[in-house]
Design an enzyme around this catalytic site. Structure first.
Site, PDB file in Angstrom:
ATOM      1  CG  ASP A   3     -62.972  15.621   3.763  1.00  0.00           C
ATOM      2  OD1 ASP A   3     -63.122  14.433   3.572  1.00  0.00           O
ATOM      3  OD2 ASP A   3     -63.476  16.356   2.900  1.00  0.00           O
ATOM      4  CG  ASP A  41     -62.542  16.977  -0.857  1.00  0.00           C
ATOM      5  OD1 ASP A  41     -63.546  16.494  -1.098  1.00  0.00           O
ATOM      6  OD2 ASP A  41     -62.011  18.204  -1.064  1.00  0.00           O
ATOM      7  CG  HIS A  56     -59.303  21.632  -2.591  1.00  0.00           C
ATOM      8  ND1 HIS A  56     -60.252  22.168  -3.376  1.00  0.00           N
ATOM      9  CD2 HIS A  56     -60.445  20.518  -1.974  1.00  0.00           C
ATOM     10  CE1 HIS A  56     -61.443  21.809  -3.810  1.00  0.00           C
ATOM     11  NE2 HIS A  56     -61.732  20.524  -2.596  1.00  0.00           N
ATOM     12  CE  LYS A  81     -65.405  13.873   1.551  1.00  0.00           C
ATOM     13  NZ  LYS A  81     -65.090  15.052   0.957  1.00  0.00           N
ATOM     14  CB  CYS A 122     -66.815  17.355   3.529  1.00  0.00           C
ATOM     15  SG  CYS A 122     -66.517  17.973   2.023  1.00  0.00           S
TER      16      CYS A 122
HETATM   17  C1  VGL Z   1     -64.543  20.679   1.395  1.00  0.00           C
HETATM   18  C2  VGL Z   1     -65.046  22.581   0.237  1.00  0.00           C
HETATM   19  C3  VGL Z   1     -64.629  21.866  -0.941  1.00  0.00           C
HETATM   20  C4  VGL Z   1     -64.638  20.046   2.895  1.00  0.00           C
HETATM   21  C5  VGL Z   1     -64.268  19.988   0.411  1.00  0.00           C
HETATM   22  O1  VGL Z   1     -64.047  19.149   3.186  1.00  0.00           O
HETATM   23  O2  VGL Z   1     -65.525  20.540   3.505  1.00  0.00           O
HETATM   24  N1  VGL Z   1     -65.144  22.091   1.433  1.00  0.00           N
HETATM   25  N2  VGL Z   1     -64.009  20.719  -0.744  1.00  0.00           N
HETATM   26 ZN    ZN Z   2     -63.350  19.417  -2.410  1.00  0.00          ZN
END
Ligand code: VGL
Ligand code: ZN
Length: 176
Positions: A3, A41, A56, A81, A122
């Protein structure tokens, strides 16, 4: 590479403090590995996930693109994902466009080195799943950064990963 997307970097809607600092480290590390895979993400515009987090990484948005300085041309497969409207999809192993475990198995991978964002979500979920799947799993601690809703969430996540058998390493031990 977990991510490394605009929304998790400074200026993004769910910015990880100093999230962009991982980018030059990852760019150097890329040269040392045969198989480079990344997760993204990749949320629909409406999802229960946005009850917990600011909006996001909406599919196809600028915020969901890789950080512009990331050497993304070296990525051999991207795993998307969090694509459903009822799941968080924190782990790269929950990708819905390709199956990460099968992909790595098909390439004969036995070791994984994890980098990216965010340590306490993540990265944590992906590294724990990698270890559970039987891979020797490392987290490169200077190539990850934490959201830190509580100031030591990142440290706690690293401790938890260690207890689950994940090894912690720094990039200077890898970059030749
Ligand atoms: C993530 C919070 C919400 C991450 C993704 O990539 O760690 N954290 N969505
Ligand atoms: Zn997320």
């Amino acid at each position: 590479m977990v991510d490394v997307q605009n929304d998790f970097c400074p200026g993004g809607s769910l910015a990880v403090p100093e999230g962009n600092k991982v980018v030059p480290v990852i760019n150097k590390l890329i040269e040392e590995f045969d198989i480079i895979v990344a997760s993204k993400d990749w949320h629909p515009s409406q999802t229960v996930h946005f009850q917990k987090w600011p909006v996001h990484c909406v599919q196809n948005s600028k915020g969901a693109e890789f950080h512009p300085q990331l050497q993304s041309a070296k990525i051999q497969q991207v795993f998307l994902k969090g694509t459903g409207n009822k799941d968080d999809g924190y782990s790269a192993y929950e990708a819905t466009n390709h199956n990460l475990q099968e992909y790595l198995k098909s390439k004969g991978v036995t070791e994984m080195y994890v980098t990216g964002l965010a340590t306490d979500y993540c990265v944590r979920a992906s590294a724990l799943d990698a270890a559970k799947s039987g891979l020797t799993t490392y987290v490169i601690t200077d190539a990850v950064a934490a959201v830190n809703i509580q100031p030591n969430d990142g440290e706690k996540a690293l401790d938890e990963m260690k207890r689950a058998g994940v090894k912690l390493i720094t990039s200077d031990k890898i970059i030749s």
